[in-house]
Design an enzyme around this catalytic site. Structure first.
Site, PDB file in Angstrom:
ATOM      1  N   LYS A 175       0.804  -1.148   0.050  1.00 49.81           N
ATOM      2  CA  LYS A 175      -0.085   0.218   0.277  1.00 49.81           C
ATOM      3  C   LYS A 175       0.731   1.146   0.000  1.00 49.81           C
ATOM      4  CE  LYS A 175      -3.943  -1.861   2.928  1.00 49.81           C
ATOM      5  NZ  LYS A 175      -4.890  -1.554   1.876  1.00 49.81           N
ATOM      6  N   ARG A 212     -10.522 -11.282   1.707  1.00 48.17           N
ATOM      7  CA  ARG A 212     -11.503 -12.511   1.231  1.00 48.17           C
ATOM      8  C   ARG A 212     -10.597 -13.907   1.437  1.00 48.17           C
ATOM      9  NH1 ARG A 212     -11.560  -9.115  -4.301  1.00 48.17           N
ATOM     10  NH2 ARG A 212     -11.383  -7.469  -2.706  1.00 48.17           N
TER      11      ARG A 212
HETATM   12  N1  BES Z   1      -8.216  -3.458   4.237  1.00 46.32           N
HETATM   13  C1  BES Z   1      -8.380  -2.950   2.846  1.00 46.32           C
HETATM   14  C2  BES Z   1      -9.529  -2.203   2.681  1.00 46.32           C
HETATM   15  C3  BES Z   1      -9.884  -0.981   3.446  1.00 46.32           C
HETATM   16  C4  BES Z   1      -9.414   0.070   2.695  1.00 46.32           C
HETATM   17  C5  BES Z   1     -10.469  -0.770   4.467  1.00 46.32           C
HETATM   18  C6  BES Z   1      -9.388   1.444   3.175  1.00 46.32           C
HETATM   19  C7  BES Z   1     -10.476   0.184   5.169  1.00 46.32           C
HETATM   20  C8  BES Z   1     -10.062   1.458   4.531  1.00 46.32           C
HETATM   21  C9  BES Z   1      -8.642  -4.362   2.145  1.00 46.32           C
HETATM   22  O1  BES Z   1      -7.546  -5.585   2.737  1.00 46.32           O
HETATM   23  C10 BES Z   1      -7.753  -4.047   0.714  1.00 46.32           C
HETATM   24  O2  BES Z   1      -6.544  -3.674   0.607  1.00 46.32           O
HETATM   25  N2  BES Z   1      -8.596  -3.913  -0.286  1.00 46.32           N
HETATM   26  C11 BES Z   1      -8.295  -3.787  -1.668  1.00 46.32           C
HETATM   27  C12 BES Z   1      -8.803  -4.663  -2.591  1.00 46.32           C
HETATM   28  C13 BES Z   1      -8.223  -4.652  -3.992  1.00 46.32           C
HETATM   29  C14 BES Z   1      -6.777  -4.964  -3.808  1.00 46.32           C
HETATM   30  C15 BES Z   1      -9.115  -5.655  -4.828  1.00 46.32           C
HETATM   31  C16 BES Z   1      -8.916  -2.411  -2.001  1.00 46.32           C
HETATM   32  O3  BES Z   1     -10.240  -2.235  -1.626  1.00 46.32           O
HETATM   33  O4  BES Z   1      -8.405  -1.413  -2.661  1.00 46.32           O
HETATM   34 MN    MN Z   2      -5.713  -5.387   1.935  1.00 47.72          MN
END
Ligand code: BES
Ligand code: MN
Ligand code: ZN
Length: 491
Positions: free
Chosen positions: A268, A342
């Site tokens: 990230k 997931r």
């Molecule tokens: N934990 C994150 C989702 C999230 C983002 C929660 C911001 C709270 C605030 C999750 O694990 C994630 O990184 N999701 C990605 C999925 C994508 C790579 C398909 C997302 O939503 O960007």
């Molecule tokens: Mn994530």
């Protein structure tokens, strides 16, 4: 939180501050004489205009046991959310002196007194919560020790107050867990906390499975996420089996508890990455909610499964391109290691079903797009069963943990088709990512009703909401919904 219902007249209440709801346009005519005389001039001068969240103070100069009155604005649309906001504003107004907060239940409002009682206690608890437990100088706000409800004394109000007083303490447990720094709150520490909480409760057993058992069970999706961290994962299993429970149903609560989500190899960006300590908020809600059900001794069987892990980059981290096999035998091509939620849920959901859950609900901060869609108030709801979806929506509306329904459709499934494996964990397309995540999960829920709560928005706030209800950090979202749902299933 200590709560009592007092038959005393408002002026006789021995509290540091009494919140009196003032709606818009402000009317004081229905208030008890004592309050009408004192708040009337404030309303006429425009100082107390009933604006939602305003709480101008009136000091009573030791003329009575009651020290101060707050004209707590509830705005034009007086619903339970408005009462929560107003009561939270009163708790904030008490930050400098703390002690005890009174709240006046008002029969002229379009809400049953018991509903007002519940919302007021929740509001005070939300407003009084302090996230700064790690400050060396102690909390910035003085503690509120006691809440006193006045103006309406009935068995319904007493029952509602007693229930809310207990539930708000479990909300605080969930908030403390989400706010805990990730160096302190490892998956193992989370499991220890779950065990400590359960030790104080009857008919609730906790078991925590480590890496060897996770591997032995064939949880290759969960294991892949966990393998990049030095810290061991835990599959936290809580079993609440009261002897008087109905026999035909086991509520399966499943929680995502990524104690820190770096994104893994699909790292990230660093801006606000510290908020990813809150990526275990779903798991925290499940742990605290399960404990709340046990503390309330609700006659319903609950099987809770929380998948706790870090998601770290490192020499042994899983990679984009890896193909892993989940416990249900399905193979998954990893496209993005940041779509880890997931993966851990896939194995936790299957395990919960295998262990006997008849009705599943998972709680997860799953997708960033859910935050963009709904902001900090509503979580998104996905379900494979219309009746189960409606039951969740009804419980959510009554609980104050808001939910809004989103679709599932078999035609979304093709976006998670993989060339090499049974499915892939993410799509190059950013479109519809919350739905794709839900379609992915659907493959792992087995037979029977399942609902998925994507609480990425309301679960953990990157900044304060500005309505006194919650500030930056964990909100405890899900605890009230879980208790409400379990109550309805026990009935
Ligand atoms: N934990 C994150 C989702 C999230 C983002 C929660 C911001 C709270 C605030 C999750 O694990 C994630 O990184 N999701 C990605 C999925 C994508 C790579 C398909 C997302 O939503 O960007
Ligand atoms: Mn994530
Ligand atoms: Zn995550």
């Amino acid at each position: 939180m200590k709560v009592e219902v007092s038959p005393a007249e408002p002026g006789e209440l021995d509290v540091d501050i009494l919140g009196v709801p003032v709606s818009q346009p402000a009317v004081t005519a229905r208030l008890p004489r004592f309050l009408r005389d004192r708040l009337g001039p404030l309303v006429e001068s425009g100082e107390a205009d009933g604006a939602l969240g305003s709480a101008p103070l009136l000091h009573l100069n030791a003329e009575l046991p009651l020290a101060r009155v707050a004209a707590a604005g509830v705005g034009e649309q007086v619903d339970t959310d408005a009462i929560r906001t107003a009561a939270a504003a009163v708790a904030r107004a008490a930050a400098g002196f703390g002690g005890s907060v009174g709240w006046l239940l008002d029969d002229s409002l379009p809400l049953a007194p018991a509903e007002q009682a519940r919302a007021a206690i929740e509001g005070v608890a939300f407003g009084a919560y302090t996230p700064g437990r790690w400050k060396s100088e102690g909390p910035v706000r003085k503690a509120i020790e006691r809440v006193v409800l006045a103006g309406h004394n009935s068995a319904e109000v007493t029952a509602a107050a007693e229930r809310a007083a207990e539930v708000v303490d479990w909300i605080a447990v969930a908030r403390d867990l989400a706010n805990a720094p990730p160096n302190e709150l490892s998956p193992e520490a989370l499991a220890d906390r779950a065990r400590e909480l359960a030790d104080r409760l009857t008919h609730l057993e906790v078991e925590a499975l480590g890496p060897a058992e996770i591997e032995r069970l064939g949880m290759g999706a969960f294991g892949a996420v966990a393998q990049g961290s030095e810290r061991e994962p835990r599959l936290i299993v809580m079993r609440y089996e009261p002897p008087d429970a109905r026999r035909d149903l086991t509520l399966g609560l499943v929680g995502k508890a990524i104690t820190f989500d770096t994104g893994g190899i699909s790292l990230k960006p660093s801006l606000a990455m510290e908020s990813m300590k809150g990526d275990m908020a779903g798991g925290a809600a499940v742990i605290a909610g399960t404990a709340a059900i046990a503390a309330r001794r609700l006659p319903v069987r609950v099987l809770s499964v929380v998948a706790a892990s870090e998601n770290m980059p490192g020499g042994n981290a899983f990679r984009p391109g890896d193909i892993v096999r989940a416990m249900n035998g399905r193979t998954i091509e990893i496209i993005n290691t940041d779509a880890e939620g997931r993966l851990v849920l896939a194995d936790a959901l299957w395990y919960a079903r295998e262990q006997g859950a008849t009705h599943l609900v998972d709680f997860a901060t799953l997708t960033g797009a859910m935050v963009l869609a709904l902001g900090d108030l509503y979580a998104g709801l996905f379900a494979n069963d219309d009746d189960w979806r409606d039951r969740l929506l009804d419980a959510a509306a009554a609980s104050g943990d808001h939910l809004w329904p989103f679709p599932l459709h078999p035609r979304y499934r093709r976006y998670v088709d993989s060339t090499f494996a049974d499915l892939k964990n993410a799509s190059a397309l950013k479109e519809g990512s919350p739905v794709l995540a839900a379609e992915f999960l659907r493959e792992f829920v087995g037979e029977g009703p399942w609902a998925h709560v994507d609480m990425a928005g309301p679960g953990y706030l990157e900044r304060s909401r500005g309505d006194f209800l919650t500030e930056k950090g964990g909100t405890g979202y899900g605890v009230r919904l879980i208790v409400e749902l379990a109550e309805r299933l026990s009935a």
